[in-house]
Enzyme design. Structure first.
Site, PDB file in Angstrom:
ATOM      1  N   SER A 194       0.721  -1.162  -0.057  1.00 34.62           N
ATOM      2  CA  SER A 194      -0.048   0.047   0.023  1.00 34.62           C
ATOM      3  C   SER A 194       0.877   1.282   0.152  1.00 34.62           C
ATOM      4  O   SER A 194       1.518   1.445  -0.956  1.00 34.62           O
ATOM      5  CB  SER A 194      -0.786   0.050   1.097  1.00 34.62           C
ATOM      6  OG  SER A 194      -2.214   0.935   1.142  1.00 34.62           O
TER       7      SER A 194
ATOM      8  N   HIS B 104      -8.372  -4.969   0.576  1.00 35.91           N
ATOM      9  CA  HIS B 104      -6.976  -4.376   0.835  1.00 35.91           C
ATOM     10  C   HIS B 104      -6.019  -4.770   1.849  1.00 35.91           C
ATOM     11  O   HIS B 104      -4.959  -5.111   1.769  1.00 35.91           O
ATOM     12  CB  HIS B 104      -7.140  -2.845   0.571  1.00 35.91           C
ATOM     13  CG  HIS B 104      -6.033  -2.043   0.641  1.00 35.91           C
ATOM     14  ND1 HIS B 104      -5.465  -1.728  -0.361  1.00 35.91           N
ATOM     15  CD2 HIS B 104      -5.473  -1.376   1.603  1.00 35.91           C
ATOM     16  CE1 HIS B 104      -4.334  -1.226  -0.389  1.00 35.91           C
ATOM     17  NE2 HIS B 104      -4.220  -0.642   0.963  1.00 35.91           N
TER      18      HIS B 104
ATOM     19  N   ASP C 102     -10.291  -4.564  -4.724  1.00 30.72           N
ATOM     20  CA  ASP C 102      -9.609  -3.858  -3.571  1.00 30.72           C
ATOM     21  C   ASP C 102     -10.556  -2.493  -3.608  1.00 30.72           C
ATOM     22  O   ASP C 102     -10.865  -1.736  -4.486  1.00 30.72           O
ATOM     23  CB  ASP C 102      -8.530  -3.310  -4.120  1.00 30.72           C
ATOM     24  CG  ASP C 102      -7.560  -2.714  -2.863  1.00 30.72           C
ATOM     25  OD1 ASP C 102      -8.229  -1.737  -2.150  1.00 30.72           O
ATOM     26  OD2 ASP C 102      -6.299  -2.938  -2.588  1.00 30.72           O
TER      27      ASP C 102
END
Length: 462
Positions: free
Chosen positions: A198, A373, A341
């Protein structure tokens, strides 16, 4: 115990609260203060070091050998500054044994100093809701393989989350500092891998892109970028007004620190209420911010509206600057992304990968149909760690290209990997030692080196 080191003839002050239950916040901690002539130091030079204790969610003491290094790096304009990395070894590791190094970029997703890994990973840290505490098991999984790990504060001590190139400079200079820190037992030929998810995946992408130009001497054998944002500007627009609008707010708060023009623009166009909310990001951890900013729409607090602000030349230049993929990483890459996601758009990561592939980068791109996610980084952990192990062992690269699977949780020898991770979590909760396997993954002989560092640093925790 406290640690004192000699540096350029001057005495470095000891840890102001060594192994205390409540470590000092970075802005109040003398350890983070740069030396008067930081610009005279080479990139990656260690200013000071100290032994620290790591805590699982700040509570459970971890039996991991850990130090922090304050080192010289630079901002996006090349201005010298300092940053901190937390470097770790498996418990009881012999520094004479050769081992690879993983640079793990935490997601951070915050500008508050309590969310910096160098603070939030420490035992006693008051950092509930910070992402690095959630990612400590991923770091421990690398240690359990026998690898050394560097966890840089890639947003810098000023919390400049999301600013272009800086995460790469800080991560690469942290690797240089780790090489120079003798208790880790590394040398310039040590294989290095980059890893992040991320916001940490975005930081990993910057480090991968900057490595060939900024740190060509490093032996970087691969990079894993999980859900690496792809297009930060598009993510900001998409997340604004949604349940995840807090990520857009944090990104804005970080960028305004790195780009003064953006700060002036925001002050000119946003109302006092939204500016007040942005000010709250300076002291609030990530997950509380997500709750605070849920469904906040910047359009309702701007005199011109978001679309008009995005069309201004100054803002367009900033958004273009933070767009990754403009340079081709020199190392092979593994990229992971969830097809559905809820935070990062698959199309943005598809485009990021396409830019790398067009530039000739060897990219293995795995897409997962089922994971959310947050869960993907844990369910795909065996895939990521095994890929890194393959790069360290010099095995043949898996084929490049894009594959979409129902779930990466079942890819390869996943069951064994998940069982190993479950056992690791139990050890962490019980405070048991995180040790390296035997025999070590690498076996090349190496000479011992002398150092100015005290013998105490070689075995920081007894």
């Amino acid at each position: 115990m406290s640690v004192q080191l000699e540096w350029d003839g001057g005495t470095v002050p000891p840890d102001p609260a060594p192994f205390a239950q409540r470590p000092i916040l970075p802005e109040d901690d003398p350890f983070y203060v740069p030396p008067p002539a930081v610009g005279r130091l080479r990139s990656g030079a260690i200013v000071r070091a100290r032994a620290v204790r790591i805590g699982f969610f700040g509570l459970v003491p971890q039996r991991i050998s850990a130090w922090q290094l304050l080192y010289r790096t630079c901002d996006l304009n090349g201005v010298p500054e300092v940053a901190v990395t937390t470097v770790l070894l498996p418990w009881g590791a012999d520094p004479a044994e050769p081992r690879p190094l993983v640079s793990f970029q935490c997601a951070i997703d915050a500008v508050a100093s309590k969310c910096l890994p160098s603070y939030s990973l420490r035992r006693g840290a008051r950092a509930a809701g910070s992402i690095p505490q959630l990612e400590l098991p991923l770091i421990a999984s690398a240690l359990a393989r026998g690898w050394a790990v560097s966890v840089p504060d890639h947003g810098g001590t000023a919390g400049r989350f999301g600013v272009a190139r800086e995460p790469g400079y800080r991560a690469l200079d942290a690797v240089r500092a780790a090489h120079a820190f003798v208790p880790l037992g590394l040398d310039p030929t040590t294989p290095v891998a980059l890893w992040g998810y991320s916001g940490g995946g975005l930081a990993t992408a910057w480090a991968a892109e900057m490595a060939a130009e900024y740190a060509p001497e490093l032996n970087i054998v691969g990079a894993v970028a999980g859900s690496p944002v792809g297009d930060p500007a598009a993510a900001f627009v998409r997340l604004n007004g949604t349940l995840f609008a807090g990520f857009a707010a944090v990104f804005t708060a970080g960028l305004r620190r790195g780009y003064p023009d953006l700060d002036r623009m925001l002050r000119a166009h946003l109302d006092a209420r939204y500016l007040g909310w942005l000010a709250e990001t300076e002291t609030t951890a990530t997950f509380p911010l997500l709750y605070r900013f849920a469904r906040r729409d910047i359009d309702k607090h701007s005199d011109a509206g978001l679309a008009a602000m995005l069309e201004q030349d100054g803002l367009r230049r900033i958004l273009d600057d933070i767009h990754p993929g403009g340079r081709a990483p020199a190392m092979p890459m593994l990229v992971l992304q969830g097809v559905h996601d809820e935070v990062i758009a698959t199309a943005d990561v598809d485009g990021h990968v396409a830019r790398y592939v067009a530039a000739g980068v060897h990219v293995r791109y795995l897409r997962d149909r089922l994971s959310t996610h947050l869960l993907l980084q844990f369910l795909a952990l065996p895939v990521m760690v095994d890929w890194l192990a393959g790069r360290f062992a010099g095995r043949e690269l898996p084929a490049a290209g894009t594959q979409t699977r129902w779930s990466l949780a079942f890819a390869g020898p996943a069951l064994r990997g998940h069982l190993r991770f479950a056992a690791l979590l139990v050890r962490m909760w019980l405070g048991r030692p995180i040790r390296a396997p035997r025999p070590p993954a690498l076996s090349r002989p190496r000479p011992r080196r002398l150092s100015v560092f005290s013998a105490a640093l070689r075995n920081p925790l007894s």
